[in-house]
Design a protein around this motif. Structure first.
Motif, PDB file in Angstrom:
ATOM      1  N   THR A  52       0.831  -1.218   0.000  1.00  0.00           N
ATOM      2  CA  THR A  52       0.000   0.000   0.000  1.00  0.00           C
ATOM      3  C   THR A  52       0.864   1.266   0.000  1.00  0.00           C
ATOM      4  O   THR A  52       0.673   2.153  -0.823  1.00  0.00           O
ATOM      5  N   ALA A  53       1.821   1.323   0.926  1.00  0.00           N
ATOM      6  CA  ALA A  53       2.697   2.494   0.958  1.00  0.00           C
ATOM      7  C   ALA A  53       3.560   2.535  -0.301  1.00  0.00           C
ATOM      8  O   ALA A  53       3.957   3.611  -0.755  1.00  0.00           O
ATOM      9  N   GLY A  54       3.821   1.369  -0.872  1.00  0.00           N
ATOM     10  CA  GLY A  54       4.628   1.279  -2.095  1.00  0.00           C
ATOM     11  C   GLY A  54       4.041   2.082  -3.243  1.00  0.00           C
ATOM     12  O   GLY A  54       4.769   2.652  -4.053  1.00  0.00           O
ATOM     13  N   PHE A  55       2.717   2.127  -3.323  1.00  0.00           N
ATOM     14  CA  PHE A  55       2.136   2.983  -4.374  1.00  0.00           C
ATOM     15  C   PHE A  55       1.604   4.309  -3.824  1.00  0.00           C
ATOM     16  O   PHE A  55       1.644   5.325  -4.506  1.00  0.00           O
ATOM     17  N   THR A  56       1.131   4.287  -2.566  1.00  0.00           N
ATOM     18  CA  THR A  56       0.510   5.510  -2.037  1.00  0.00           C
ATOM     19  C   THR A  56       1.524   6.648  -1.855  1.00  0.00           C
ATOM     20  O   THR A  56       1.244   7.796  -2.204  1.00  0.00           O
ATOM     21  N   LEU A  57       2.693   6.339  -1.313  1.00  0.00           N
ATOM     22  CA  LEU A  57       3.677   7.399  -1.059  1.00  0.00           C
ATOM     23  C   LEU A  57       4.102   8.109  -2.353  1.00  0.00           C
ATOM     24  O   LEU A  57       3.992   9.337  -2.440  1.00  0.00           O
ATOM     25  N   PRO A  58       4.556   7.374  -3.376  1.00  0.00           N
ATOM     26  CA  PRO A  58       4.957   8.091  -4.594  1.00  0.00           C
ATOM     27  C   PRO A  58       3.781   8.783  -5.283  1.00  0.00           C
ATOM     28  O   PRO A  58       3.945   9.872  -5.846  1.00  0.00           O
ATOM     29  N   LEU A  59       2.622   8.167  -5.196  1.00  0.00           N
ATOM     30  CA  LEU A  59       1.425   8.775  -5.799  1.00  0.00           C
ATOM     31  C   LEU A  59       1.139  10.138  -5.159  1.00  0.00           C
ATOM     32  O   LEU A  59       0.892  11.132  -5.849  1.00  0.00           O
ATOM     33  N   LEU A  60       1.212  10.180  -3.850  1.00  0.00           N
ATOM     34  CA  LEU A  60       0.954  11.442  -3.147  1.00  0.00           C
ATOM     35  C   LEU A  60       2.018  12.476  -3.497  1.00  0.00           C
ATOM     36  O   LEU A  60       1.733  13.668  -3.667  1.00  0.00           O
ATOM     37  N   GLN A  61       3.252  12.008  -3.610  1.00  0.00           N
ATOM     38  CA  GLN A  61       4.341  12.909  -3.973  1.00  0.00           C
ATOM     39  C   GLN A  61       4.091  13.538  -5.345  1.00  0.00           C
ATOM     40  O   GLN A  61       4.216  14.742  -5.521  1.00  0.00           O
ATOM     41  N   ILE A  62       3.715  12.694  -6.306  1.00  0.00           N
ATOM     42  CA  ILE A  62       3.470  13.191  -7.667  1.00  0.00           C
ATOM     43  C   ILE A  62       2.314  14.189  -7.661  1.00  0.00           C
ATOM     44  O   ILE A  62       2.411  15.271  -8.244  1.00  0.00           O
ATOM     45  N   LEU A  63       1.231  13.836  -6.979  1.00  0.00           N
ATOM     46  CA  LEU A  63       0.070  14.735  -6.954  1.00  0.00           C
ATOM     47  C   LEU A  63       0.414  16.063  -6.292  1.00  0.00           C
ATOM     48  O   LEU A  63       0.000  17.124  -6.761  1.00  0.00           O
ATOM     49  N   SER A  64       1.191  15.995  -5.201  1.00  0.00           N
ATOM     50  CA  SER A  64       1.470  17.234  -4.480  1.00  0.00           C
ATOM     51  C   SER A  64       2.429  18.132  -5.254  1.00  0.00           C
ATOM     52  O   SER A  64       2.460  19.342  -5.041  1.00  0.00           O
ATOM     53  N   GLU A  65       3.185  17.538  -6.170  1.00  0.00           N
ATOM     54  CA  GLU A  65       4.079  18.352  -7.000  1.00  0.00           C
ATOM     55  C   GLU A  65       3.354  18.953  -8.192  1.00  0.00           C
ATOM     56  O   GLU A  65       3.812  19.921  -8.786  1.00  0.00           O
ATOM     57  N   GLY A  66       2.239  18.356  -8.562  1.00  0.00           N
ATOM     58  CA  GLY A  66       1.477  18.869  -9.700  1.00  0.00           C
ATOM     59  C   GLY A  66       0.600  20.035  -9.286  1.00  0.00           C
ATOM     60  O   GLY A  66       0.660  20.513  -8.151  1.00  0.00           O
ATOM     61  N   THR A  67      -0.214  20.484 -10.228  1.00  0.00           N
ATOM     62  CA  THR A  67      -1.078  21.617  -9.898  1.00  0.00           C
ATOM     63  C   THR A  67      -2.458  21.126  -9.457  1.00  0.00           C
ATOM     64  O   THR A  67      -3.020  20.218 -10.047  1.00  0.00           O
ATOM     65  N   THR A  68      -2.944  21.746  -8.413  1.00  0.00           N
ATOM     66  CA  THR A  68      -4.266  21.403  -7.909  1.00  0.00           C
ATOM     67  C   THR A  68      -5.294  22.266  -8.610  1.00  0.00           C
ATOM     68  O   THR A  68      -5.211  23.489  -8.572  1.00  0.00           O
ATOM     69  N   LYS A  69      -6.248  21.609  -9.273  1.00  0.00           N
ATOM     70  CA  LYS A  69      -7.314  22.390  -9.928  1.00  0.00           C
ATOM     71  C   LYS A  69      -8.322  22.835  -8.877  1.00  0.00           C
ATOM     72  O   LYS A  69      -8.518  22.159  -7.868  1.00  0.00           O
ATOM     73  N   ARG A  70      -8.963  23.955  -9.163  1.00  0.00           N
ATOM     74  CA  ARG A  70      -9.825  24.529  -8.149  1.00  0.00           C
ATOM     75  C   ARG A  70     -10.994  23.621  -7.764  1.00  0.00           C
ATOM     76  O   ARG A  70     -11.336  23.493  -6.608  1.00  0.00           O
ATOM     77  N   ASN A  71     -11.593  22.977  -8.758  1.00  0.00           N
ATOM     78  CA  ASN A  71     -12.753  22.127  -8.438  1.00  0.00           C
ATOM     79  C   ASN A  71     -12.374  20.723  -7.956  1.00  0.00           C
ATOM     80  O   ASN A  71     -13.238  19.900  -7.696  1.00  0.00           O
ATOM     81  N   ARG A  72     -11.070  20.486  -7.867  1.00  0.00           N
ATOM     82  CA  ARG A  72     -10.569  19.219  -7.336  1.00  0.00           C
ATOM     83  C   ARG A  72     -11.200  17.970  -7.967  1.00  0.00           C
ATOM     84  O   ARG A  72     -11.913  17.217  -7.302  1.00  0.00           O
ATOM     85  N   PRO A  73     -10.948  17.741  -9.263  1.00  0.00           N
ATOM     86  CA  PRO A  73     -11.414  16.488  -9.847  1.00  0.00           C
ATOM     87  C   PRO A  73     -10.518  15.343  -9.366  1.00  0.00           C
ATOM     88  O   PRO A  73      -9.413  15.598  -8.882  1.00  0.00           O
ATOM     89  N   VAL A  74     -10.992  14.127  -9.485  1.00  0.00           N
ATOM     90  CA  VAL A  74     -10.193  12.977  -9.060  1.00  0.00           C
ATOM     91  C   VAL A  74      -8.951  12.861  -9.946  1.00  0.00           C
ATOM     92  O   VAL A  74      -9.047  12.751 -11.164  1.00  0.00           O
ATOM     93  N   ARG A  75      -7.772  12.920  -9.326  1.00  0.00           N
ATOM     94  CA  ARG A  75      -6.519  12.825 -10.095  1.00  0.00           C
ATOM     95  C   ARG A  75      -5.857  11.469  -9.928  1.00  0.00           C
ATOM     96  O   ARG A  75      -5.022  11.071 -10.725  1.00  0.00           O
ATOM     97  N   ALA A  76      -6.174  10.799  -8.836  1.00  0.00           N
ATOM     98  CA  ALA A  76      -5.635   9.441  -8.652  1.00  0.00           C
ATOM     99  C   ALA A  76      -6.777   8.526  -8.245  1.00  0.00           C
ATOM    100  O   ALA A  76      -7.554   8.849  -7.348  1.00  0.00           O
ATOM    101  N   LEU A  77      -6.886   7.401  -8.945  1.00  0.00           N
ATOM    102  CA  LEU A  77      -7.936   6.430  -8.646  1.00  0.00           C
ATOM    103  C   LEU A  77      -7.290   5.119  -8.208  1.00  0.00           C
ATOM    104  O   LEU A  77      -6.465   4.563  -8.925  1.00  0.00           O
ATOM    105  N   ILE A  78      -7.646   4.678  -7.029  1.00  0.00           N
ATOM    106  CA  ILE A  78      -7.120   3.405  -6.518  1.00  0.00           C
ATOM    107  C   ILE A  78      -8.269   2.410  -6.466  1.00  0.00           C
ATOM    108  O   ILE A  78      -9.241   2.606  -5.733  1.00  0.00           O
ATOM    109  N   LEU A  79      -8.165   1.380  -7.277  1.00  0.00           N
ATOM    110  CA  LEU A  79      -9.225   0.391  -7.373  1.00  0.00           C
ATOM    111  C   LEU A  79      -8.831  -0.849  -6.584  1.00  0.00           C
ATOM    112  O   LEU A  79      -7.702  -1.343  -6.699  1.00  0.00           O
ATOM    113  N   THR A  80      -9.747  -1.351  -5.782  1.00  0.00           N
ATOM    114  CA  THR A  80      -9.434  -2.483  -4.932  1.00  0.00           C
ATOM    115  C   THR A  80     -10.673  -3.368  -4.822  1.00  0.00           C
ATOM    116  O   THR A  80     -11.779  -2.880  -4.977  1.00  0.00           O
TER     117      THR A  80
END
Ligand code: ADP
Ligand code: MG
Length: 428
Positions: A52-80
């Motif tokens: 879980t941390a193996g994908f969650t940590l880098p995913l969060l890093q990538i998202l936080s480095e990108g730009t946040t859109k004002r309406n906050r659409p889903v940028r990462a989808l984790i299917l389980t």
């Protein structure tokens, strides 16, 4: 290797520190760098190895480095595949993103969709979801996946087992073609490779343990026992050993309920967890099990899939699985994070061929014991029970308990002995 040297941000390192992790697990060490580089990654490692941390940590890093859109659409989808797993991953996402400006949510079926819809409306960066509810919300235009940048398929093997392939295909049609794909699985099969080919682009493949092997810190043992004496034996083992936290697997929901009742009437606190239980009942059982108020949790394979139960000392297979890979998943519930654990299987004559299949898969013979007073029935048939007929007891005086499959050919009930062996009720 430290988390520092993986190139994770201070905010993430702070959260990792708060979780108390000293260093990345092997699969984290291998998966995080290519994910941070933006590559598609296919990762396989045994249950409990920190995927879980193996994908969650880098995913969060990538998202936080990108730009946040004002309406906050889903940028990462984790299917389980299961609700429990979705809830657990969501907990992790929340913990790891505590010091980031990231919003997350979880959606799954079996509960009212309104609060989930409201949350999505307010804006969510990371969405953890099970396939059914996700498609429901998309079909009602409550949710759009048009801005997904990272798509994660967790427990991919179980997704396949549970028959989610079509749903996955439908979901993929709803997300942009240009995206980063991450696929995580406990086992690695031909079917997984096939699924990966359809989803991932030039993936980096990482694995932390050889495929389908079990780690040595898990002490495995088989008790050969008469089917009718299994309940007595399991109660004796738990009572004599004074075991306080035991996960027990049965093949059917009915079997789980039955055994739970018998445990309780013998004075052992127990709860069943399976697909017919309400979400509330399942959550309550898991909580009770984690906090020690419930000694025994009786589960079916699908219900237990991926559940994060730390440092579980005892796993008992009341019935061994007819799908060998499930054995690896089940015993992966013990010996987590380097602690040793014990995996016990109660095997009756009719399970002989399943045991042989499991031993073939894990590449070792599991030591066999017999307990006085709970001996196997020398007259019981070695013919496998048909799937979902856990209560049937076919007996043939010709068969022996020694383990050949010849009994299969003389099925007195008609139908081939192996029919349905690879099938499974997806609502287990
Ligand atoms: P998997 O998905 O591989 O089955 P999980 O992601 O559920 O495993 O993690 C299993 C357990 O290991 C969890 O309790 C998690 O908090 C813990 N864990 C994860 N990474 C680390 C780490 N680097 N150090 C110590 N514990 C960890
Ligand atoms: Mg997992």
């Amino acid at each position: 290797m430290s988390f520092n040297s993986l190139g994770l941000s201070d905010a993430l390192l702070k959260a990792i520190n708060k979780k108390g992790y000293d260093k990345p697990s092997p699969i984290q060490e291998k998966a995080i760098p290519p994910i941070l580089e933006g590559k598609d990654v296919l990762a396989s490692a045994q249950t409990g190895t920190g995927k879980t941390a193996g994908f969650t940590l880098p995913l969060l890093q990538i998202l936080s480095e990108g730009t946040t859109k004002r309406n906050r659409p889903v940028r990462a989808l984790i299917l389980t595949p299961t609700r429990e797993l979705a809830a657990q991953i969501f907990e992790n996402v929340k913990e790891y993103s505590e010091f980031l400006d990231i919003r997350s949510a979880v959606i799954f079926g079996g509960v009212n969709q309104r609060p989930q819809a409201a949350q999505i409306k307010r804006g969510v960066d990371v969405l953890v979801a099970t396939p059914g509810r996700l498609l429901d919300l998309c079909n009602q235009n409550i949710l759009s996946l048009a801005s997904v940048e990272i798509f994660v398929l967790d427990e991919a093997d179980r997704m396949l087992d549970m028959g989610f392939v079509r749903d996955i295909e439908r979901i993929i049609k709803l997300i942009p073609k240009k995206r980063q794909n991450l696929m995580f699985s406990a086992t690695f099969s031909k079917d997984i490779k096939k699924l990966a080919t359809g989803i991932l682009t030039h993936p980096v493949y990482v694995e932390a343990t050889p495929e389908n092997t079990t780690v040595e810190v898990i002490h495995q043992k088989v008790f050969r026992v008469a089917k009718a004496k299994k309940t007595g034996l399991i109660i004796k083992l738990i009572s004599d050993g004074n075991w306080q936290q035991v996960l027990v697997f049965t093949r059917t929901k009915h079997g789980a309920n039955n055994l739970t009742k018998k445990m309780i009437s013998s004075g052992i606190t127990a709860a069943a967890i399976h697909g017919n239980k309400s979400q509330g009942a399942r959550t309550k059982a898991l909580e009770g099990f984690k906090n020690g108020s419930i000694r025994v949790m009786v589960a079916t394979d699908i219900a237990a899939r991926g559940l994060d139960i730390p440092l579980l000392p005892h796993v008992i297979n009341f019935e061994i699985p007819n799908i060998s890979e499930d054995y690896v998943h089940r015993i992966g519930r013990t010996g987590r994070a380097g602690a040793s654990g014990e995996a016990i299987s109660l095997v009756s004559a009719d399970e002989t061929s399943f045991l042989n299949d499991i031993q073939k898969l894990i590449g070792m013979k599991i030591p066999i014991e017999v307990i006085e007073g709970f001996e196997p029935d020398p007259n019981a048939s070695t013919e496998p029970v048909k799937q979902n007929q856990g209560r049937s007891r076919s007996r043939s005086p010709k068969a022996n308990a020694g383990g050949n499959k010849s009994g299969n050919k003389n099925s007195s009930k008609g139908g081939t002995a192996n029919s349905g062996r690879r099938s499974r009720d997806r609502r287990n």
